[in-house]
Write a protein that holds these residues in place. Structure first.
Motif, PDB file in Angstrom:
ATOM      1  N   MET A   1     -16.268 -13.522  12.160  1.00  0.00           N
ATOM      2  CA  MET A   1     -15.274 -13.797  10.832  1.00  0.00           C
ATOM      3  C   MET A   1     -14.927 -12.292  10.471  1.00  0.00           C
ATOM      4  N   CYS A   2     -14.089 -11.997   9.012  1.00  0.00           N
ATOM      5  CA  CYS A   2     -13.699 -10.886   8.799  1.00  0.00           C
ATOM      6  C   CYS A   2     -13.694 -11.095   7.130  1.00  0.00           C
ATOM      7  N   LEU A   3     -14.015 -10.257   6.439  1.00  0.00           N
ATOM      8  CA  LEU A   3     -14.394 -10.715   4.979  1.00  0.00           C
ATOM      9  C   LEU A   3     -12.511  -9.527   4.724  1.00  0.00           C
ATOM     10  N   GLY A   4     -11.795 -10.269   3.542  1.00  0.00           N
ATOM     11  CA  GLY A   4     -10.576 -10.018   3.236  1.00  0.00           C
ATOM     12  C   GLY A   4     -11.043 -10.257   1.261  1.00  0.00           C
ATOM     13  N   ILE A   5     -10.329  -9.159   1.078  1.00  0.00           N
ATOM     14  CA  ILE A   5     -10.271  -8.891  -0.358  1.00  0.00           C
ATOM     15  C   ILE A   5      -9.026  -8.224  -0.587  1.00  0.00           C
ATOM     16  N   PRO A   6      -8.987  -9.664  -1.880  1.00  0.00           N
ATOM     17  CA  PRO A   6      -7.120  -9.581  -2.278  1.00  0.00           C
ATOM     18  C   PRO A   6      -6.748  -8.213  -3.607  1.00  0.00           C
ATOM     19  N   GLY A   7      -5.347  -8.120  -3.563  1.00  0.00           N
ATOM     20  CA  GLY A   7      -5.459  -7.134  -3.928  1.00  0.00           C
ATOM     21  C   GLY A   7      -3.375  -7.215  -4.243  1.00  0.00           C
ATOM     22  N   GLN A   8      -3.373  -6.102  -5.721  1.00  0.00           N
ATOM     23  CA  GLN A   8      -1.598  -6.686  -6.479  1.00  0.00           C
ATOM     24  C   GLN A   8      -1.194  -5.863  -5.473  1.00  0.00           C
ATOM     25  N   VAL A   9      -0.366  -5.029  -5.115  1.00  0.00           N
ATOM     26  CA  VAL A   9       0.608  -3.506  -4.780  1.00  0.00           C
ATOM     27  C   VAL A   9       0.715  -3.356  -6.119  1.00  0.00           C
ATOM     28  N   VAL A  10       1.063  -2.106  -6.314  1.00  0.00           N
ATOM     29  CA  VAL A  10       1.499  -1.600  -7.550  1.00  0.00           C
ATOM     30  C   VAL A  10       2.985  -0.796  -7.492  1.00  0.00           C
ATOM     31  N   GLU A  11       3.082   0.199  -6.289  1.00  0.00           N
ATOM     32  CA  GLU A  11       3.694   0.890  -6.055  1.00  0.00           C
ATOM     33  C   GLU A  11       3.606   1.199  -4.308  1.00  0.00           C
ATOM     34  N   ILE A  12       4.593   1.638  -3.089  1.00  0.00           N
ATOM     35  CA  ILE A  12       4.936   2.140  -1.871  1.00  0.00           C
ATOM     36  C   ILE A  12       4.123   3.119  -2.951  1.00  0.00           C
ATOM     37  N   LEU A  13       4.020   3.951  -2.168  1.00  0.00           N
ATOM     38  CA  LEU A  13       3.786   5.523  -1.804  1.00  0.00           C
ATOM     39  C   LEU A  13       4.479   6.243  -1.471  1.00  0.00           C
ATOM     40  N   LEU A  37       1.881  -5.191   8.943  1.00  0.00           N
ATOM     41  CA  LEU A  37       3.026  -5.738   7.641  1.00  0.00           C
ATOM     42  C   LEU A  37       4.890  -5.804   7.686  1.00  0.00           C
ATOM     43  N   ASP A  38       4.807  -5.275   8.590  1.00  0.00           N
ATOM     44  CA  ASP A  38       6.101  -4.215   8.422  1.00  0.00           C
ATOM     45  C   ASP A  38       7.271  -5.106   8.948  1.00  0.00           C
ATOM     46  N   GLN A  39       6.580  -6.355  10.491  1.00  0.00           N
ATOM     47  CA  GLN A  39       7.887  -7.275   9.890  1.00  0.00           C
ATOM     48  C   GLN A  39       8.616  -8.382   8.644  1.00  0.00           C
ATOM     49  N   VAL A  48      -1.970  -9.214  -0.981  1.00  0.00           N
ATOM     50  CA  VAL A  48      -1.658  -9.170   0.058  1.00  0.00           C
ATOM     51  C   VAL A  48      -3.577  -9.235   0.369  1.00  0.00           C
ATOM     52  N   ILE A  49      -4.435  -9.396   1.185  1.00  0.00           N
ATOM     53  CA  ILE A  49      -5.275  -9.184   1.741  1.00  0.00           C
ATOM     54  C   ILE A  49      -5.963  -7.706   2.352  1.00  0.00           C
ATOM     55  N   ILE A  50      -7.237  -7.457   2.376  1.00  0.00           N
ATOM     56  CA  ILE A  50      -7.571  -6.248   2.708  1.00  0.00           C
ATOM     57  C   ILE A  50      -8.685  -6.029   3.371  1.00  0.00           C
ATOM     58  N   HIS A  51      -8.359  -5.827   4.495  1.00  0.00           N
ATOM     59  CA  HIS A  51      -9.796  -5.503   5.578  1.00  0.00           C
ATOM     60  C   HIS A  51     -10.001  -4.488   5.900  1.00  0.00           C
ATOM     61  N   MET A  52     -11.011  -3.516   5.926  1.00  0.00           N
ATOM     62  CA  MET A  52     -11.182  -1.279   6.544  1.00  0.00           C
ATOM     63  C   MET A  52      -9.468  -1.069   5.988  1.00  0.00           C
ATOM     64  N   GLY A  53      -9.418  -1.469   4.563  1.00  0.00           N
ATOM     65  CA  GLY A  53      -8.738  -0.471   4.236  1.00  0.00           C
ATOM     66  C   GLY A  53      -6.643  -0.632   4.694  1.00  0.00           C
ATOM     67  N   ALA A  55      -3.959  -3.745   4.644  1.00  0.00           N
ATOM     68  CA  ALA A  55      -3.533  -4.980   4.461  1.00  0.00           C
ATOM     69  C   ALA A  55      -3.577  -6.090   5.667  1.00  0.00           C
ATOM     70  N   VAL A  56      -3.598  -7.229   5.872  1.00  0.00           N
ATOM     71  CA  VAL A  56      -3.665  -7.852   7.620  1.00  0.00           C
ATOM     72  C   VAL A  56      -2.930  -8.975   6.786  1.00  0.00           C
ATOM     73  N   GLU A  57      -2.885  -9.376   6.295  1.00  0.00           N
ATOM     74  CA  GLU A  57      -1.484 -10.288   5.118  1.00  0.00           C
ATOM     75  C   GLU A  57      -1.496 -10.435   3.972  1.00  0.00           C
ATOM     76  N   LYS A  58       0.630 -10.445   3.643  1.00  0.00           N
ATOM     77  CA  LYS A  58       0.755 -11.281   2.477  1.00  0.00           C
ATOM     78  C   LYS A  58       0.148 -12.666   1.738  1.00  0.00           C
ATOM     79  N   THR A  59      -0.202 -12.232   0.685  1.00  0.00           N
ATOM     80  CA  THR A  59      -0.598 -13.980   0.043  1.00  0.00           C
ATOM     81  C   THR A  59       0.455 -14.174  -0.922  1.00  0.00           C
ATOM     82  N   ASP A  60      -0.140 -15.046  -1.901  1.00  0.00           N
ATOM     83  CA  ASP A  60       0.193 -15.543  -3.024  1.00  0.00           C
ATOM     84  C   ASP A  60      -0.796 -15.337  -4.413  1.00  0.00           C
TER      85      ASP A  60
END
Length: 80
Positions: A1-13, A37-39, A48-53, A55-60
Motif C-alpha cells: 500500500m502506498c500513501l497518496g497525497i492529493p494536490g491541485q496543479v497551479v502551474e507547469i514550471l 503522467l506524460d501519456q 493529482v495524487i502524489i507519492h514521494m514527490g 504525481a502517480v495518477e490524475k484524479t478529480d
C-alpha cells in the motif's frame, strides 16, 4: 500500500521539459514531478495524487476529497 497525497496543479514550471509542476497541497505549494503522467499530461487546475514527490495518477476534485478524508482517518487512528 502506498500513501497518496492529493494536490491541485497551479502551474507547469519552465525549464524541466514539462515534468515539474507547482502543486497546491492543502495550501502549501510543492514542486512535484509529473513526468510519470506524460501519456495524460497535467494542466493547471488538474488534481493529482502524489507519492514521494511524484504525481502517480490524475484524479478529480471528488477523488482528491476522498483521498484527503482517508488521510484524516489515518491521522485519527481509525480504520475504514
Amino acid at each position: 500500500m502506498c500513501l497518496g497525497i492529493p494536490g491541485q496543479v497551479v502551474e507547469i514550471l519552465a525549464g524541466y521539459h514539462d515534468q515539474i509542476a507547482l502543486v497546491d497541497v492543502s495550501g502549501a505549494h510543492r514542486k512535484v514531478n509529473v513526468g510519470l503522467l506524460d501519456q495524460n499530461p497535467v494542466r493547471p487546475g488538474d488534481w493529482v495524487i502524489i507519492h514521494m514527490g511524484l504525481a502517480v495518477e490524475k484524479t478529480d476534485a471528488a477523488g482528491a476529497a476522498a483521498a484527503l478524508d482517508g488521510l484524516r482517518l489515518l491521522r485519527q487512528g481509525d480504520t475504514p
